[in-house]
Scaffold this motif. Structure first.
Motif, PDB file in Angstrom:
ATOM      1  N   GLU A 131       0.821  -1.204   0.000  1.00 55.92           N
ATOM      2  CA  GLU A 131       0.000   0.000   0.000  1.00 55.92           C
ATOM      3  C   GLU A 131       0.859   1.260   0.000  1.00 55.92           C
ATOM      4  OE1 GLU A 131      -2.936   2.705   0.317  1.00 55.92           O
ATOM      5  OE2 GLU A 131      -3.628   0.676   0.749  1.00 55.92           O
ATOM      6  N   ARG A 300      -8.502  10.191  -6.012  1.00 57.44           N
ATOM      7  CA  ARG A 300      -9.700   9.477  -5.550  1.00 57.44           C
ATOM      8  C   ARG A 300      -9.999   8.269  -6.437  1.00 57.44           C
ATOM      9  NH1 ARG A 300     -13.638  14.616  -3.826  1.00 57.44           N
ATOM     10  NH2 ARG A 300     -12.546  15.038  -1.848  1.00 57.44           N
ATOM     11  N   CYS A 303      -7.849   5.703  -5.017  1.00 63.04           N
ATOM     12  CA  CYS A 303      -8.352   5.195  -3.733  1.00 63.04           C
ATOM     13  C   CYS A 303      -9.394   4.097  -3.962  1.00 63.04           C
ATOM     14  CB  CYS A 303      -8.965   6.330  -2.913  1.00 63.04           C
ATOM     15  SG  CYS A 303      -7.766   7.429  -2.144  1.00 63.04           S
ATOM     16  N   SER A 307      -8.492   0.190  -2.914  1.00 64.32           N
ATOM     17  CA  SER A 307      -9.309  -0.571  -1.965  1.00 64.32           C
ATOM     18  C   SER A 307      -9.839  -1.855  -2.595  1.00 64.32           C
ATOM     19  CB  SER A 307     -10.472   0.292  -1.466  1.00 64.32           C
ATOM     20  OG  SER A 307      -9.995   1.303  -0.610  1.00 64.32           O
ATOM     21  N   LYS A 384     -15.249   6.115  -4.631  1.00 61.57           N
ATOM     22  CA  LYS A 384     -14.275   6.247  -3.552  1.00 61.57           C
ATOM     23  C   LYS A 384     -14.940   5.962  -2.204  1.00 61.57           C
ATOM     24  CE  LYS A 384     -11.263   8.609  -0.726  1.00 61.57           C
ATOM     25  NZ  LYS A 384     -11.379   8.829   0.730  1.00 61.57           N
ATOM     26  N   ASN A 387     -16.182   1.783  -2.246  1.00 65.11           N
ATOM     27  CA  ASN A 387     -15.135   0.755  -2.252  1.00 65.11           C
ATOM     28  C   ASN A 387     -14.275   0.808  -0.994  1.00 65.11           C
ATOM     29  OD1 ASN A 387     -15.899  -0.380  -4.657  1.00 65.11           O
ATOM     30  ND2 ASN A 387     -14.034   0.139  -5.768  1.00 65.11           N
ATOM     31  N   THR A 388     -13.960   2.007  -0.536  1.00 66.86           N
ATOM     32  CA  THR A 388     -13.120   2.104   0.657  1.00 66.86           C
ATOM     33  C   THR A 388     -13.853   1.621   1.901  1.00 66.86           C
ATOM     34  OG1 THR A 388     -13.725   4.426   1.059  1.00 66.86           O
ATOM     35  CG2 THR A 388     -11.797   4.028  -0.312  1.00 66.86           C
ATOM     36  N   LYS A 389     -15.156   1.828   1.949  1.00 62.09           N
ATOM     37  CA  LYS A 389     -15.954   1.351   3.082  1.00 62.09           C
ATOM     38  C   LYS A 389     -16.057  -0.177   3.079  1.00 62.09           C
ATOM     39  CE  LYS A 389     -17.699   4.972   5.317  1.00 62.09           C
ATOM     40  NZ  LYS A 389     -16.416   5.672   5.248  1.00 62.09           N
ATOM     41  N   VAL A 420      -5.813  -1.183   4.932  1.00 60.36           N
ATOM     42  CA  VAL A 420      -7.016  -0.907   4.144  1.00 60.36           C
ATOM     43  C   VAL A 420      -7.809   0.328   4.589  1.00 60.36           C
ATOM     44  CG1 VAL A 420      -8.613  -2.456   5.380  1.00 60.36           C
ATOM     45  CG2 VAL A 420      -8.893  -2.060   2.911  1.00 60.36           C
ATOM     46  N   ASN A 423      -7.409   4.410   2.721  1.00 59.44           N
ATOM     47  CA  ASN A 423      -8.061   4.975   1.540  1.00 59.44           C
ATOM     48  C   ASN A 423      -9.400   5.626   1.875  1.00 59.44           C
ATOM     49  OD1 ASN A 423      -6.137   4.388  -0.457  1.00 59.44           O
ATOM     50  ND2 ASN A 423      -6.803   2.267  -0.550  1.00 59.44           N
ATOM     51  N   ALA A 424     -10.043   5.166   2.948  1.00 62.66           N
ATOM     52  CA  ALA A 424     -11.307   5.783   3.359  1.00 62.66           C
ATOM     53  C   ALA A 424     -11.083   7.153   3.995  1.00 62.66           C
ATOM     54  CB  ALA A 424     -12.035   4.869   4.345  1.00 62.66           C
TER      55      ALA A 424
END
Length: 547
Positions: A131, A300, A303, A307, A384, A387-389, A420, A423-424
């Protein structure tokens, strides 16, 4: 007495390490999205890069770079300022390989369509080994549109930004074969509210300013130059701040410390002080947010892609484990409940990579299609956000599938789990993304019209999707609750895009399984509650198959 013949030196019923595989060829969903969205021309490049990223050397490099994090040297032994960040050789090995393959540059240098898609595929594969080093690659990729605002700056810097030669030397930029870029926006008192920034810039002459202030997070402080926000006489403005001045002397960039972070440990993030630091304005005074947002919008995209990549890597580790591990008389992969969980996670991975690559296609289409520009304005924030969630939740479940072996530090899983969430948070948390969607709806009606045109075209393709879109339209028709329910709006948009795209490019059984499990009234909140047992193997095989 030990049983006769017991062999203490031999361990059985343990899977081999997941390495020396092709991370592109083994991922059917990624290949399908790349082909469906126009990336055929880059298949050979992606296949070669996937073989490298899945190989032992790059896997080991990711591990070593995280076990040996960067170190800040503020002064030499005589007390002179250095402000140098030192990295383990494994970090430089990953950077050199990635830049040589054009992860940062292919979107801008490609001679055929699909450059953004190629960038996203390569970024996806690179993210799966580390990452941290993906951060400077992303910002070096994303800085191009901001630099292009000023033709003189672009002419001087873009050849170095787009170079596929990695040059780790701490020397002036004009002596290097290639450069990397970082960013310094946020301050202690403001965070995402950059309009409250206190750092100020005083004009010295022409486009040159002297900048004084403090930045709470400077991303990639080893970079050759940074985009920095500061208050000028005409308002918040964007500046290019190089590490070295045009005469070769050191600029007044003073790094106070590196952040001790939850994850993303191979990457440095620093606290920065600027003491009448030399900077060159990009664009006009007062246009700082607009000018740096071009960079942010592109980060973004990465991101959402990153993720999806970490999610898939974690699920691939779980599938790989279950292919070899035997419990209660048969392989874990053949235990009905485990298969259900793996298929559900695989479905999530399939939808995440499809959403990310659809965003990349939108960026490609934006080069020639005005409606695509408006579509990606909202869709990028949506992707963004979602996917990050979802990746955070899915990685946790994948870790549980592996059990104790996934919880120890010899496994890659703890690193994926720590990495992980970044990115959120980075480039705007979930609330910032959701409110950004509302802002676009209000201030850029063409963006919302493009999004609604997309949804209208998707109606009628699946009954669950059609009902889902009806509920979204009802919610959008009540502007008085938009801010309160902004996350609900964005979630519904994300699921609708994923469903529409899976219907378009995935096998019918996969698309139906997604709509049934994510959009119907019987939607479950736990993993492993899929009802269509016939499609489970197909879902798992699209996310990871042994190559």
């Amino acid at each position: 007495m030990h049983p006769q013949g017991f062999d203490f030196q031999r361990t059985v019923n343990q899977p081999p390490v997941l390495e020396n595989y092709n991370s592109f060829v083994s991922n059917t969903a990624l290949q399908a999205a790349m082909n469906a969205y126009g990336g055929n021309a880059f298949s050979e490049q992606a296949t070669a890069f996937g073989l490298l990223m899945g190989g032992h050397d790059m896997q080991e490099a990711g591990d070593l770079a995280n076990k040996n994090p960067p170190r800040l040297r503020t002064h030499d032994r005589f007390g002179n300022r250095l402000d140098v960040v030192e990295f383990h050789p494994a970090y430089h090995r990953m950077m050199e390989t990635s830049i040589r393959y054009g992860v940062h540059s292919v979107a801008w240098t490609s001679r055929c369509s699909g450059g953004y898609l190629a960038h996203s595929v390569l970024s996806y594969l690179k993210q799966q080994i580390d990452e941290g080093s993906s951060c400077p690659l992303t910002m070096t990729f994303a800085v191009t549109p901001s630099l292009e605002i000023d033709p003189a700056i672009a002419q001087e810097w873009l050849p170095l930004v787009l170079s596929n030669d990695y040059d780790e030397r701490h020397v002036p930029y004009f002596e290097k074969k290639g450069v990397t870029f970082g960013m310094a926006m946020t301050e202690p008192q403001g965070g995402s509210d950059v309009r409250s920034n206190l750092t100020f810039a005083k004009k010295e002459g022409n486009s040159i300013y002297r900048i004084t202030g403090r930045k709470w997070f400077c991303s990639a402080p080893m970079s050759d130059a940074f985009l920095v926000l500061a208050q000028a006489e005409g308002g918040l403005s964007c500046f290019l701040v190089p590490r070295f001045l045009p005469d070769g002397s050191k600029n007044r960039l003073w790094f106070q410390r590196l952040k001790d972070k939850l994850g993303n440990r191979s990457n440095a993030s620093g606290e920065l002080e600027l003491h009448e630091t030399w900077g060159r304005i990009i664009g006009e005074e007062g246009r700082g947010i607009a000018n740096i947002m071009e960079m942010v919008r592109h980060t973004r995209l990465d991101c959402a892609t990153g993720s999806a990549a970490t999610l898939q890597r974690a699920v691939a580790e779980a599938i790989h484990h279950c292919l070899y591990r035997e419990t209660f008389g048969k392989k874990l992969i053949d235990q009905p409940l485990m298969k259900n969980v793996l298929a559900d996670l695989s479905l999530e991975s399939d939808a995440a990579v499809t959403l990310a690559m659809r965003l990349a296609k939108g960026f490609d289409d934006s080069l020639t299609d005005e409606e695509a520009i408006y579509f990606t304005r909202i869709a990028t924030a949506v992707g963004k956000f979602w996917n990050t969630k979802r990746a955070v939740l899915a990685v946790g479940e994948a870790l549980e599938c592996i059990g104790g072996n996934g919880y120890v530090e010899e496994s890659i899983m703890p690193r994926l789990y720590r990495d992980v969430p970044v990115n959120a948070i980075w480039e705007g948390s979930g609330n910032v993304q959701a409110l950004d969607v509302l802002r676009a709806m209000r201030k850029e009606p063409a963006s919302m019209e493009a999004m609604m045109n997309y949804f209208r075209a998707a109606k009628g393709q699946d009954p669950d999707l059609s009902r889902h879109l009806d509920s979204l339209e009802q919610l959008l028709a009540s502007p008085d609750v938009h801010e309160l329910k902004a996350r609900v709006i964005v979630e519904k948009m994300a699921l609708a895009i994923q469903a529409a795209e899976l219907i378009r490019i995935a096998p019918p059984a996969i698309a139906h399984l997604f709509c049934q499990s994510r959009l119907s009234a019987k939607r479950n909140l736990t993993w492993g509650a899929l009802e269509n047992g016939a499609a489970l193997d197909e879902a798992i095989g699209r996310t990871y198959r042994e190559s």
